[in-house]
Design an enzyme around this catalytic site. Structure first.
Site, PDB file in Angstrom:
ATOM      1  N   THR A 233     -11.106  -6.696  -4.139  1.00  0.00           N
ATOM      2  CA  THR A 233     -12.462  -6.674  -4.706  1.00  0.00           C
ATOM      3  C   THR A 233     -13.088  -5.286  -4.554  1.00  0.00           C
ATOM      4  O   THR A 233     -14.059  -4.973  -5.232  1.00  0.00           O
ATOM      5  CB  THR A 233     -13.368  -7.728  -4.024  1.00  0.00           C
ATOM      6  OG1 THR A 233     -13.191  -7.640  -2.603  1.00  0.00           O
ATOM      7  CG2 THR A 233     -13.034  -9.137  -4.471  1.00  0.00           C
TER       8      THR A 233
ATOM      9  N   ASP B 208       0.821  -1.217   0.000  1.00  0.00           N
ATOM     10  CA  ASP B 208       0.000   0.000   0.000  1.00  0.00           C
ATOM     11  C   ASP B 208       0.854   1.267   0.000  1.00  0.00           C
ATOM     12  O   ASP B 208       1.962   1.276   0.535  1.00  0.00           O
ATOM     13  CB  ASP B 208      -0.914  -0.023   1.236  1.00  0.00           C
ATOM     14  CG  ASP B 208      -2.038   0.996   1.121  1.00  0.00           C
ATOM     15  OD1 ASP B 208      -2.364   1.414  -0.009  1.00  0.00           O
ATOM     16  OD2 ASP B 208      -2.600   1.367   2.165  1.00  0.00           O
TER      17      ASP B 208
ATOM     18  N   LEU C  28       9.983 -20.871  -4.099  1.00  0.00           N
ATOM     19  CA  LEU C  28       9.095 -19.898  -3.456  1.00  0.00           C
ATOM     20  C   LEU C  28       7.781 -19.898  -4.229  1.00  0.00           C
ATOM     21  O   LEU C  28       7.786 -19.861  -5.459  1.00  0.00           O
ATOM     22  CB  LEU C  28       9.729 -18.498  -3.517  1.00  0.00           C
ATOM     23  CG  LEU C  28       8.832 -17.313  -3.150  1.00  0.00           C
ATOM     24  CD1 LEU C  28       8.491 -17.317  -1.663  1.00  0.00           C
ATOM     25  CD2 LEU C  28       9.506 -15.987  -3.511  1.00  0.00           C
TER      26      LEU C  28
ATOM     27  N   SER D  65      -7.944  -4.387   5.413  1.00  0.00           N
ATOM     28  CA  SER D  65      -8.588  -4.133   4.116  1.00  0.00           C
ATOM     29  C   SER D  65      -8.956  -5.412   3.362  1.00  0.00           C
ATOM     30  O   SER D  65      -8.704  -5.520   2.159  1.00  0.00           O
ATOM     31  CB  SER D  65      -7.710  -3.216   3.248  1.00  0.00           C
ATOM     32  OG  SER D  65      -7.447  -1.994   3.905  1.00  0.00           O
TER      33      SER D  65
ATOM     34  N   HIS E 288       2.019   3.189  -8.973  1.00  0.00           N
ATOM     35  CA  HIS E 288       1.847   1.745  -9.202  1.00  0.00           C
ATOM     36  C   HIS E 288       3.034   1.207 -10.004  1.00  0.00           C
ATOM     37  O   HIS E 288       3.589   0.152  -9.693  1.00  0.00           O
ATOM     38  CB  HIS E 288       0.539   1.462  -9.944  1.00  0.00           C
ATOM     39  CG  HIS E 288      -0.679   1.929  -9.207  1.00  0.00           C
ATOM     40  ND1 HIS E 288      -0.886   1.643  -7.874  1.00  0.00           N
ATOM     41  CD2 HIS E 288      -1.758   2.663  -9.606  1.00  0.00           C
ATOM     42  CE1 HIS E 288      -2.042   2.184  -7.495  1.00  0.00           C
ATOM     43  NE2 HIS E 288      -2.585   2.809  -8.519  1.00  0.00           N
TER      44      HIS E 288
ATOM     45  N   ARG F 272       0.065   7.737  -2.705  1.00  0.00           N
ATOM     46  CA  ARG F 272       0.693   8.799  -1.904  1.00  0.00           C
ATOM     47  C   ARG F 272       2.138   9.035  -2.339  1.00  0.00           C
ATOM     48  O   ARG F 272       2.628  10.154  -2.351  1.00  0.00           O
ATOM     49  CB  ARG F 272       0.620   8.446  -0.408  1.00  0.00           C
ATOM     50  CG  ARG F 272      -0.720   8.813   0.207  1.00  0.00           C
ATOM     51  CD  ARG F 272      -0.946   8.111   1.500  1.00  0.00           C
ATOM     52  NE  ARG F 272      -1.331   6.711   1.274  1.00  0.00           N
ATOM     53  CZ  ARG F 272      -1.417   5.798   2.234  1.00  0.00           C
ATOM     54  NH1 ARG F 272      -1.093   6.113   3.475  1.00  0.00           N
ATOM     55  NH2 ARG F 272      -1.808   4.579   1.949  1.00  0.00           N
TER      56      ARG F 272
ATOM     57  N   GLU G 130       1.234 -12.818  12.843  1.00  0.00           N
ATOM     58  CA  GLU G 130       1.820 -11.616  13.435  1.00  0.00           C
ATOM     59  C   GLU G 130       1.673 -10.483  12.427  1.00  0.00           C
ATOM     60  O   GLU G 130       2.017 -10.631  11.251  1.00  0.00           O
ATOM     61  CB  GLU G 130       3.307 -11.842  13.753  1.00  0.00           C
ATOM     62  CG  GLU G 130       3.549 -12.868  14.827  1.00  0.00           C
ATOM     63  CD  GLU G 130       2.937 -12.480  16.175  1.00  0.00           C
ATOM     64  OE1 GLU G 130       2.909 -11.286  16.495  1.00  0.00           O
ATOM     65  OE2 GLU G 130       2.484 -13.396  16.897  1.00  0.00           O
TER      66      GLU G 130
ATOM     67  N   ARG H 211       2.017  -4.699   6.391  1.00  0.00           N
ATOM     68  CA  ARG H 211       1.316  -3.682   5.607  1.00  0.00           C
ATOM     69  C   ARG H 211       2.150  -2.406   5.603  1.00  0.00           C
ATOM     70  O   ARG H 211       2.574  -1.924   6.649  1.00  0.00           O
ATOM     71  CB  ARG H 211      -0.065  -3.366   6.155  1.00  0.00           C
ATOM     72  CG  ARG H 211      -0.749  -2.322   5.255  1.00  0.00           C
ATOM     73  CD  ARG H 211      -2.173  -2.034   5.597  1.00  0.00           C
ATOM     74  NE  ARG H 211      -2.753  -1.132   4.597  1.00  0.00           N
ATOM     75  CZ  ARG H 211      -4.000  -1.145   4.182  1.00  0.00           C
ATOM     76  NH1 ARG H 211      -4.827  -2.034   4.677  1.00  0.00           N
ATOM     77  NH2 ARG H 211      -4.439  -0.291   3.285  1.00  0.00           N
TER      78      ARG H 211
END
Ligand code: IPE
Ligand code: IPE
Ligand code: MG
Length: 246
Positions: A71, A25, A137, A198, A42, A29, A209, A190
């Site tokens: 969504t 996120d 991974l 969210s 982005h 900004r 955690e 986050r």
């Protein structure tokens, strides 16, 4: 290459989270601070994602799930949504060979409804197909993903399977989620200083955690992942019990 055992200071390689989730996120900004359109943020997030994958490989993390489009993100202006669709498509096309070469299995989690353009779905399928045998991974890209939608879809599946109400337990639901083979995340990061989930992996994060970092996603680098893992290793996971050593 330097062996991964010796290369990262202050991280106990015997206590690496098996599955890390990441809410990427702060792109908008980041762009705004630079007087750029949100879409530039982005775009700049691509480098951050690749560095995060690199860091996960350095640490030997086996599962990394990143939130790319929720969504609820359809509520954004159509130009931004269109940009994000094209961006994710190009990212896959441009990076799948590199990721494949590093042993990354790419897969997608989310709803494939009519709003996901066919060209994006095609790119998702070819990246998934190309990398399906990889196991170093597993990079799961949550795209048109919502935790509540996932639970709704699980309930539908359970009912369609003719499961009787009395036989439903937590395992029944866990097995009906999009990827029942993935362990629950040990750690969820986050970025951007927001303290919320969210709608990310609601069922799966019951005992994860949670670590919130101020860094805006385009500035995220593997060192932020390492810092989150250090903090994770200082935590005492108790799962409702009394925990180790207490
Ligand atoms: C995260 O960055 C990317 C997506 C949700 C697709 P944002 O676009 O939410 O950036 P902010 O939160 O507005 O800064
Ligand atoms: C969550 O970020 C979704 C993704 C990172 C893809 P949002 O920016 O959409 O979340 P809110 O709106 O701040 O809760
Ligand atoms: Mg945001």
């Amino acid at each position: 290459m330097v062996s991964r055992e010796s290369s990262i200071p202050d991280i106990d390689l015997k206590n690496i989270p098996v599955h890390v989730g990441c809410v990427m996120d702060g792109n908008g900004r980041w762009a705004k601070m630079r007087g750029l359109p949100r879409t530039e943020g982005h775009g700049a997030g691509e480098v951050a994602l690749l560095d995060a994958v690199d860091g996960a490989l350095d640490l030997g993390i086996k599962w990394l799930t990143v939130y790319a489009f929720s969504t609820e993100n359809w509520r954004r202006p159509p130009e931004e949504v269109r940009y994000l669709m094209g961006f994710n498509k190009n990212l896959l096309r441009n990076r799948r060979d590199y990721l494949n070469g590093r042993g990354v299995r790419i897969r997608f989690s989310g709803r494939r409804d009519w709003r996901v353009p066919r060209s994006v779905a095609k790119e998702i399928d070819s990246a998934t197909e190309l990398t399906r045998a990889n196991r170093t991974l597993t990079l799961t890209i949550a795209f048109n993903y919502g935790g509540r939608a996932e639970i709704v879809d699980a309930v539908k599946k359970i009912i369609q399977d003719g499961t009787s109400a009395r036989s439903v337990d937590e395992k029944t639901i866990a097995k009906a989620l999009y990827y029942p083979d993935a362990p629950d995340p040990d750690l969820v990061i986050r970025t951007s200083g927001e303290f919320r989930i969210s709608n990310f992996l609601l069922w799966e994060i019951a005992y994860s955690e949670l670590i919130f970092q101020d860094v805006l996603w385009p500035d995220f680098r593997k060192e932020h992942l390492f810092e989150a893992v250090r903090e994770y290793q200082r935590r005492n996971r108790r799962y409702g019990g009394l925990g180790g050593g207490s």
